[in-house]
Write a protein that holds these residues in place. Structure first.
Motif, short mmCIF file in Angstrom:
data_model
loop_
_atom_site.label_atom_id
_atom_site.label_comp_id
_atom_site.label_asym_id
_atom_site.label_seq_id
_atom_site.Cartn_x
_atom_site.Cartn_y
_atom_site.Cartn_z
N ASN A 1 1.00 6.66 -6.84
CA ASN A 1 -0.12 7.58 -7.10
C ASN A 1 0.28 9.04 -6.92
O ASN A 1 -0.31 9.92 -7.55
CB ASN A 1 -1.30 7.25 -6.20
N CYS A 2 1.27 9.31 -6.09
CA CYS A 2 1.74 10.68 -5.89
C CYS A 2 2.74 11.11 -6.96
O CYS A 2 2.78 12.28 -7.34
CB CYS A 2 2.38 10.83 -4.52
N GLN B 1 0.82 -1.21 0.00
CA GLN B 1 0.00 0.00 0.00
C GLN B 1 0.86 1.26 0.00
O GLN B 1 0.50 2.25 -0.65
CB GLN B 1 -0.94 0.01 1.20
N CYS B 2 1.97 1.23 0.70
CA CYS B 2 2.89 2.37 0.71
C CYS B 2 3.48 2.60 -0.68
O CYS B 2 3.56 3.74 -1.15
CB CYS B 2 3.99 2.13 1.73
N GLU C 1 -6.09 13.27 -4.16
CA GLU C 1 -5.59 12.13 -3.40
C GLU C 1 -5.69 12.47 -1.91
O GLU C 1 -5.34 13.55 -1.49
CB GLU C 1 -4.12 11.84 -3.74
N LYS C 2 -6.17 11.55 -1.13
CA LYS C 2 -6.38 11.83 0.29
C LYS C 2 -5.29 11.25 1.19
O LYS C 2 -5.41 11.26 2.39
CB LYS C 2 -7.75 11.29 0.74
N SER C 3 -4.22 10.79 0.60
CA SER C 3 -3.14 10.22 1.41
C SER C 3 -2.29 11.33 2.02
O SER C 3 -2.20 12.43 1.48
CB SER C 3 -2.26 9.31 0.54
N PRO C 4 -1.67 11.07 3.15
CA PRO C 4 -0.81 12.08 3.79
C PRO C 4 0.35 12.52 2.91
O PRO C 4 0.72 13.70 2.90
CB PRO C 4 -0.30 11.39 5.05
N LEU C 5 0.92 11.59 2.15
CA LEU C 5 2.03 11.93 1.26
C LEU C 5 1.57 12.88 0.16
O LEU C 5 2.25 13.87 -0.14
CB LEU C 5 2.63 10.66 0.65
N ALA C 6 0.42 12.62 -0.43
CA ALA C 6 -0.10 13.48 -1.49
C ALA C 6 -0.43 14.86 -0.96
O ALA C 6 -0.13 15.87 -1.61
CB ALA C 6 -1.33 12.85 -2.14
N GLU D 1 2.08 1.70 -3.51
CA GLU D 1 0.99 2.19 -4.34
C GLU D 1 0.71 3.67 -4.10
O GLU D 1 0.46 4.44 -5.03
CB GLU D 1 -0.27 1.38 -4.09
N GLU D 2 0.81 4.10 -2.85
CA GLU D 2 0.61 5.51 -2.51
C GLU D 2 1.70 6.38 -3.13
O GLU D 2 1.42 7.45 -3.67
CB GLU D 2 0.63 5.67 -0.99
#
Length: 113
Positions: free
Chosen positions: A38-39, A31-32, A74-79, A34-35
């Motif tokens: 995506n970023c 998942q990491c 994107e709702k991830s913290p990295l994005a 993939e995140e």
């Protein structure tokens, strides 16, 4: 490279099993990855667009706006972190003349007949 690994992750895990390597990738690691993919993908598309021979300041401005919109969706913290840092950096580098250039190149719709 991460994208290729992500696409081939099941093959890599099968090879690791065949080679008797005691390492397997957890779902959190997948998942990491993939995140991160995506970023990085909107950044890659933006760089390809602004590196074209026919790119202008207007196309660069549109490409950066596209990239920031995608990162904001994107709702991830990295994005979200990338969005905030990139928008801050772009706003530091962008002058007020950029808006003037867009205005001069694309007149308001009420003037177009």
């Amino acid at each position: 490279m991460l994208q290729r690994f992500f696409l081939l992750r099941t093959c890599v895990q099968k090879v690791l099993i065949d080679l008797h390597v005691d390492h397997s990738f957890s779902e959190v690691e997948i998942q990491c990855i993939e995140e991160i993919i995506n970023c990085i993908e909107p950044v890659r598309l933006t760089l390809e667009e602004i590196c074209r021979r026919k790119a202008t300041l207007i196309t660069a401005d549109a490409a950066f706006s596209f990239m920031l919109d995608i990162l904001k969706e994107e709702k991830s913290p990295l994005a979200l972190a990338m969005h905030s840092r990139l928008s801050l950096r772009i706003s530091e580098r962008r002058s007020s003349l950029s808006s003037l250039l867009v205005y001069l190149h694309l007149p308001p719709k009420d003037q177009i007949r």
